[in-house]
Design a protein around this motif. Structure first.
Motif, PDB file in Angstrom:
ATOM      1  N   PHE A 143     -43.901 -13.156  23.548  1.00 15.62           N
ATOM      2  CA  PHE A 143     -44.981 -14.045  23.994  1.00 15.62           C
ATOM      3  C   PHE A 143     -45.323 -15.061  22.909  1.00 15.62           C
ATOM      4  O   PHE A 143     -46.467 -15.347  22.643  1.00 15.62           O
ATOM      5  CB  PHE A 143     -46.235 -13.257  24.382  1.00 15.62           C
ATOM      6  N   GLY A 144     -44.306 -15.570  22.258  1.00 24.65           N
ATOM      7  CA  GLY A 144     -44.530 -16.540  21.198  1.00 24.65           C
ATOM      8  C   GLY A 144     -43.355 -17.484  21.088  1.00 24.65           C
ATOM      9  O   GLY A 144     -42.478 -17.508  21.937  1.00 24.65           O
ATOM     10  N   ALA A 145     -43.339 -18.282  20.024  1.00 25.43           N
ATOM     11  CA  ALA A 145     -42.279 -19.262  19.831  1.00 25.43           C
ATOM     12  C   ALA A 145     -41.778 -19.226  18.401  1.00 25.43           C
ATOM     13  O   ALA A 145     -42.549 -19.026  17.468  1.00 25.43           O
ATOM     14  CB  ALA A 145     -42.809 -20.653  20.152  1.00 25.43           C
ATOM     15  N   LEU A 146     -40.476 -19.403  18.255  1.00 22.55           N
ATOM     16  CA  LEU A 146     -39.830 -19.488  16.947  1.00 22.55           C
ATOM     17  C   LEU A 146     -38.951 -20.721  16.978  1.00 22.55           C
ATOM     18  O   LEU A 146     -38.080 -20.843  17.845  1.00 22.55           O
ATOM     19  CB  LEU A 146     -39.002 -18.222  16.685  1.00 22.55           C
ATOM     20  N   ARG A 147     -39.199 -21.675  16.063  1.00 21.21           N
ATOM     21  CA  ARG A 147     -38.479 -22.939  16.086  1.00 21.21           C
ATOM     22  C   ARG A 147     -37.931 -23.255  14.704  1.00 21.21           C
ATOM     23  O   ARG A 147     -38.615 -23.081  13.696  1.00 21.21           O
ATOM     24  CB  ARG A 147     -39.425 -24.048  16.512  1.00 21.21           C
ATOM     25  N   VAL A 148     -36.674 -23.759  14.678  1.00 21.05           N
ATOM     26  CA  VAL A 148     -36.042 -24.209  13.449  1.00 21.05           C
ATOM     27  C   VAL A 148     -35.864 -25.719  13.558  1.00 21.05           C
ATOM     28  O   VAL A 148     -35.270 -26.212  14.520  1.00 21.05           O
ATOM     29  CB  VAL A 148     -34.669 -23.538  13.232  1.00 21.05           C
ATOM     30  N   THR A 149     -36.405 -26.460  12.576  1.00 24.58           N
ATOM     31  CA  THR A 149     -36.222 -27.910  12.535  1.00 24.58           C
ATOM     32  C   THR A 149     -35.613 -28.290  11.198  1.00 24.58           C
ATOM     33  O   THR A 149     -35.860 -27.638  10.178  1.00 24.58           O
ATOM     34  CB  THR A 149     -37.547 -28.670  12.737  1.00 24.58           C
ATOM     35  N   ARG A 150     -34.811 -29.352  11.217  1.00 21.92           N
ATOM     36  CA  ARG A 150     -34.147 -29.840  10.008  1.00 21.92           C
ATOM     37  C   ARG A 150     -34.891 -31.049   9.464  1.00 21.92           C
ATOM     38  O   ARG A 150     -35.331 -31.909  10.214  1.00 21.92           O
ATOM     39  CB  ARG A 150     -32.695 -30.227  10.314  1.00 21.92           C
ATOM     40  N   GLN A 151     -35.012 -31.110   8.142  1.00 18.04           N
ATOM     41  CA  GLN A 151     -35.725 -32.189   7.457  1.00 18.04           C
ATOM     42  C   GLN A 151     -34.743 -33.011   6.622  1.00 18.04           C
ATOM     43  O   GLN A 151     -33.846 -32.454   5.999  1.00 18.04           O
ATOM     44  CB  GLN A 151     -36.806 -31.605   6.527  1.00 18.04           C
ATOM     45  N   GLY A 152     -34.926 -34.321   6.588  1.00 19.67           N
ATOM     46  CA  GLY A 152     -34.140 -35.195   5.708  1.00 19.67           C
ATOM     47  C   GLY A 152     -32.720 -35.466   6.174  1.00 19.67           C
ATOM     48  O   GLY A 152     -31.871 -35.842   5.370  1.00 19.67           O
ATOM     49  N   CYS A 153     -32.444 -35.328   7.455  1.00 17.44           N
ATOM     50  CA  CYS A 153     -31.088 -35.534   7.947  1.00 17.44           C
ATOM     51  C   CYS A 153     -30.679 -37.007   7.907  1.00 17.44           C
ATOM     52  O   CYS A 153     -29.502 -37.319   7.712  1.00 17.44           O
ATOM     53  CB  CYS A 153     -30.934 -34.964   9.345  1.00 17.44           C
ATOM     54  N   ASP A 154     -31.609 -37.930   8.070  1.00 11.22           N
ATOM     55  CA  ASP A 154     -31.283 -39.351   8.006  1.00 11.22           C
ATOM     56  C   ASP A 154     -30.787 -39.727   6.619  1.00 11.22           C
ATOM     57  O   ASP A 154     -29.809 -40.452   6.480  1.00 11.22           O
ATOM     58  CB  ASP A 154     -32.500 -40.205   8.378  1.00 11.22           C
ATOM     59  N   GLU A 155     -31.430 -39.220   5.575  1.00  6.50           N
ATOM     60  CA  GLU A 155     -30.994 -39.495   4.201  1.00  6.50           C
ATOM     61  C   GLU A 155     -29.648 -38.862   3.918  1.00  6.50           C
ATOM     62  O   GLU A 155     -28.817 -39.426   3.225  1.00  6.50           O
ATOM     63  CB  GLU A 155     -32.022 -38.985   3.175  1.00  6.50           C
ATOM     64  N   ALA A 156     -29.402 -37.663   4.469  1.00  3.23           N
ATOM     65  CA  ALA A 156     -28.137 -36.959   4.233  1.00  3.23           C
ATOM     66  C   ALA A 156     -26.973 -37.718   4.865  1.00  3.23           C
ATOM     67  O   ALA A 156     -25.866 -37.728   4.319  1.00  3.23           O
ATOM     68  CB  ALA A 156     -28.217 -35.543   4.783  1.00  3.23           C
TER      69      ALA A 156
END
Length: 159
Positions: A143-156
């Motif tokens: 009854f919840g949420a688990l999310r993975v987001t990526r940071q800094g992909c534009d610079e990479a």
């Protein structure tokens, strides 16, 4: 009483370093990365991140030194528990190979923010649980949420 027990367990986890009991989890992550991993089974974690326990939004957050490194670093992420609140785990090392023991969120939200080039794996724990694994396979959400987001992909991409 229950909340006090969880908070004291969280404080103990934050001060703990990698132990021999962590090695099966680290080996499982190394195995899941396959030949891409720059580590062999039996490699100890360079860093340990304690993620803490939050119940109704009260508790400790992430602790540990997660600084960018020049070479690949094996990083153990201790289990995170979130009950009816929101937790964010920040993984800032683009050369980090992050091994999650497990994450559990119950009627809450857990977010993992990772550097674009960071590697993430989840050790499969023995036992069963009620709920469903999230689409990334990094934990269990009831009854919840688990999310993975990526940071800094534009610079990479520019490099």
């Amino acid at each position: 009483m229950f909340l006090a027990l969880l908070l004291s367990a969280s404080a103990a986890a934050a001060s703990a370093a990698s132990s021999p009991a962590d090695q099966p989890a680290l080996d499982a992550c190394i195995n899941s990365w396959g030949k891409a991993a720059p580590f062999k089974k039996g490699t100890h974690a360079d860093t340990v991140i304690a993620t803490g326990v939050k119940v109704f939004g009260v508790g400790s957050g992430q602790s540990g030194n997660d600084q960018p490194t020049d070479k690949p670093a094996l990083i153990l992420v201790r289990p995170a528990v979130n009950v009816m609140g929101k937790s964010t785990i920040r993984l800032s090392n683009p050369n980090g190979w992050y091994c999650f023991r497990s994450n559990v969120t119950v009627a809450g939200k857990m977010e993992i923010e990772a550097a674009c080039k960071a590697h993430i794996a989840s050790a499969k724990e023995d036992g069963t649980s009620v709920g469903a694994a999230d689409e990334s396979g990094k934990g269990v959400a009831v009854f919840g949420a688990l999310r993975v987001t990526r940071q800094g992909c534009d610079e990479a991409r520019k490099k």
